[in-house]
Motif scaffolding. Structure first.
Motif, PDB file in Angstrom:
ATOM      1  N   UNK A 109       0.806  -1.222   0.000  1.00  8.81           N
ATOM      2  CA  UNK A 109       0.000   0.000   0.000  1.00  8.81           C
ATOM      3  C   UNK A 109       0.837   1.270   0.000  1.00  8.81           C
ATOM      4  N   UNK A 110       2.145   1.151   0.158  1.00  9.13           N
ATOM      5  CA  UNK A 110       3.004   2.324   0.358  1.00  9.13           C
ATOM      6  C   UNK A 110       3.887   2.610  -0.849  1.00  9.13           C
ATOM      7  N   UNK A 111       4.366   3.844  -0.907  1.00  9.06           N
ATOM      8  CA  UNK A 111       5.320   4.275  -1.925  1.00  9.06           C
ATOM      9  C   UNK A 111       6.258   5.292  -1.298  1.00  9.06           C
ATOM     10  N   UNK A 112       7.431   5.454  -1.890  1.00  2.73           N
ATOM     11  CA  UNK A 112       8.365   6.466  -1.410  1.00  2.73           C
ATOM     12  C   UNK A 112       7.785   7.861  -1.633  1.00  2.73           C
ATOM     13  N   UNK A 113       7.925   8.714  -0.654  1.00  4.43           N
ATOM     14  CA  UNK A 113       7.444  10.094  -0.765  1.00  4.43           C
ATOM     15  C   UNK A 113       8.263  10.845  -1.816  1.00  4.43           C
ATOM     16  N   UNK A 114       7.612  11.553  -2.728  1.00  7.19           N
ATOM     17  CA  UNK A 114       8.372  12.385  -3.667  1.00  7.19           C
ATOM     18  C   UNK A 114       9.256  13.365  -2.913  1.00  7.19           C
ATOM     19  N   UNK A 115      10.487  13.471  -3.312  1.00  2.62           N
ATOM     20  CA  UNK A 115      11.450  14.289  -2.573  1.00  2.62           C
ATOM     21  C   UNK A 115      11.105  15.776  -2.581  1.00  2.62           C
ATOM     22  N   UNK A 116      10.373  16.212  -3.603  1.00  2.00           N
ATOM     23  CA  UNK A 116      10.039  17.639  -3.696  1.00  2.00           C
ATOM     24  C   UNK A 116       8.812  18.030  -2.873  1.00  2.00           C
ATOM     25  N   UNK A 117       8.178  17.058  -2.230  1.00  2.00           N
ATOM     26  CA  UNK A 117       7.018  17.348  -1.390  1.00  2.00           C
ATOM     27  C   UNK A 117       7.382  17.206   0.080  1.00  2.00           C
ATOM     28  N   UNK A 118       6.833  18.083   0.922  1.00  2.00           N
ATOM     29  CA  UNK A 118       6.981  17.869   2.354  1.00  2.00           C
ATOM     30  C   UNK A 118       5.923  16.865   2.805  1.00  2.00           C
ATOM     31  N   UNK A 293       4.707  11.671 -11.191  1.00  2.00           N
ATOM     32  CA  UNK A 293       4.098  12.863 -11.785  1.00  2.00           C
ATOM     33  C   UNK A 293       4.268  14.077 -10.863  1.00  2.00           C
ATOM     34  N   UNK A 294       4.154  13.852  -9.569  1.00  2.00           N
ATOM     35  CA  UNK A 294       4.351  14.927  -8.595  1.00  2.00           C
ATOM     36  C   UNK A 294       5.806  15.386  -8.588  1.00  2.00           C
ATOM     37  N   UNK A 295       6.722  14.435  -8.654  1.00  2.00           N
ATOM     38  CA  UNK A 295       8.146  14.774  -8.649  1.00  2.00           C
ATOM     39  C   UNK A 295       8.537  15.564  -9.887  1.00  2.00           C
ATOM     40  N   UNK A 296       7.871  15.283 -11.006  1.00  2.00           N
ATOM     41  CA  UNK A 296       8.150  15.988 -12.256  1.00  2.00           C
ATOM     42  C   UNK A 296       7.432  17.330 -12.354  1.00  2.00           C
ATOM     43  N   UNK A 297       6.578  17.620 -11.381  1.00  2.00           N
ATOM     44  CA  UNK A 297       5.842  18.873 -11.390  1.00  2.00           C
ATOM     45  C   UNK A 297       4.667  18.895 -12.349  1.00  2.00           C
ATOM     46  N   UNK A 298       4.275  17.720 -12.859  1.00  5.83           N
ATOM     47  CA  UNK A 298       3.138  17.666 -13.779  1.00  5.83           C
ATOM     48  C   UNK A 298       1.815  17.830 -13.035  1.00  5.83           C
ATOM     49  N   UNK A 299       1.809  17.437 -11.775  1.00  5.37           N
ATOM     50  CA  UNK A 299       0.652  17.619 -10.899  1.00  5.37           C
ATOM     51  C   UNK A 299       1.170  18.197  -9.588  1.00  5.37           C
TER      52      UNK A 299
END
Length: 335
Positions: A109-118, A293-299
């Protein structure tokens, strides 16, 4: 540890803080020190008993499903994570909750947190991200150039789903209030209807997919804007017999859900549209794709308010007002 728990069904007065045992993890689980928790409308619906036939909880039960935090322990069969990893996850429909100092999270159920998000930003994502992914990219299978109607564009689901649909190359229509028109346009909405000024079913037309997110007669009205062969994916019901079969429900519940959904399915068929009810599932691999997608800034995350853990009930009450622009998040650890 401290947790926000549902003592018994009835309403918000049955939700309170309690000291409970720290979770013991299984071989395929990770123990996460929870830093932040994203709140979702269903967190207010479950205490009322709205989902008792569908979600089986052992009361008292810890509230919440979305989380972001740091791994402090791993089970013997865990291979994707190690102690110290920052992760985010959804625990929805897994028989456990996230509004606590620690949470046992199945590895799947888990994934690594995108580094660019707190942690607050990451905690706002799982439910809305997975729901949008499974509905728009999955069930509706939206293709570039198709038209997708996503009502309530300034809400938690809407702010994410608009961005995902645009990433997939869709033309997006939405509804919102006057104050939020600029926000949804900034997120990528192409056709925006101010519901205080116009009725969307009189303005929009030719849609290939509809995401049902609003209770009441909104879904029936949305059928007036679809074209033949469209997909109508509802997140708010009514549940259908296909959903009951997938969950292995008994014949009585299958019959009940079949009767509940008969009207909307019939209306959809008249428009040569396909109706289905979607119940989001936890999926770490999909969440990892969303994280890319979050890490790439697309969303990007859209967050309205952040409440400290001690005010988690106030956060739920604010969400219940329906005025949130984006997500409401509870912070457990200052960072």
């Amino acid at each position: 540890m401290k947790a926000l728990i549902l003592k018994r069904y009835g309403g918000p007065d049955q939700v309170d803080f309690a000291d409970i045992e720290r979770p013991t993890i299984k071989d395929d689980e990770i123990l996460v020190r929870v830093h932040a928790v994203g709140l979702n409308p269903i967190d207010n619906m479950i205490p009322k008993g709205d989902f008792k036939p569908i979600i089986k909880l052992r009361l008292p039960a810890t509230m919440g499903s979305d989380l972001a935090g740091v791994v402090v322990e791993t089970g013997s069969r865990v291979t994707r994570f190690k102690v110290g990893d920052a992760v985010f996850a959804s625990l929805f429909d897994l028989g456990r909750g996230s509004l606590a100092e620690f949470a046992a999270v199945p590895e799947h159920a888990a994934a690594l947190k995108p580094a660019n998000l707190d942690f607050v930003q990451a905690a706002s994502i799982p439910m809305v991200g997975l729901t949008s992914w499974q509905a728009v990219a999955g069930r509706a299978a939206v293709k570039p150039g198709q038209k997708v109607f996503i009502p309530a564009g300034s809400g938690g689901i809407g702010t994410f789903a608009i961005q995902l649909a645009k990433h997939l190359g869709a033309i997006v229509g939405t509804t919102t209030s006057t104050a939020n028109v600029a926000l949804v346009r900034e997120l990528g909405a192409d056709e925006v209807v101010d519901y205080k000024e116009q009725a969307f079913e009189q303005v929009l037309h030719g849609y290939d997919a509809v995401l049902g997110t609003i209770k009441g007669d909104g879904l029936e009205k949305a059928l007036r804007i679809v074209k033949p062969g469209s997909a109508v994916v509802s997140l708010i019901g009514p549940p259908d017999a296909a959903f009951a079969r997938r969950r292995g429900m008994n014949l009585l519940l299958r019959l009940v859900f079949s009767l509940l959904s008969r009207k909307i399915i019939g209306l959809a068929k008249r428009r040569d549209a396909q109706y289905s009810f979607l119940f989001v599932r936890a999926d770490g691999k999909q969440l990892a794709g969303i994280g890319d997608l979050l890490a790439q800034g697309r969303i990007r995350p859209v967050i309205d308010k952040v409440f400290p853990f001690a005010q988690a009930r106030e956060g739920l009450a604010y969400l219940e007002t329906g005025r949130a622009r984006g997500k409401v998040v509870v912070r457990l650890v200052d960072a």
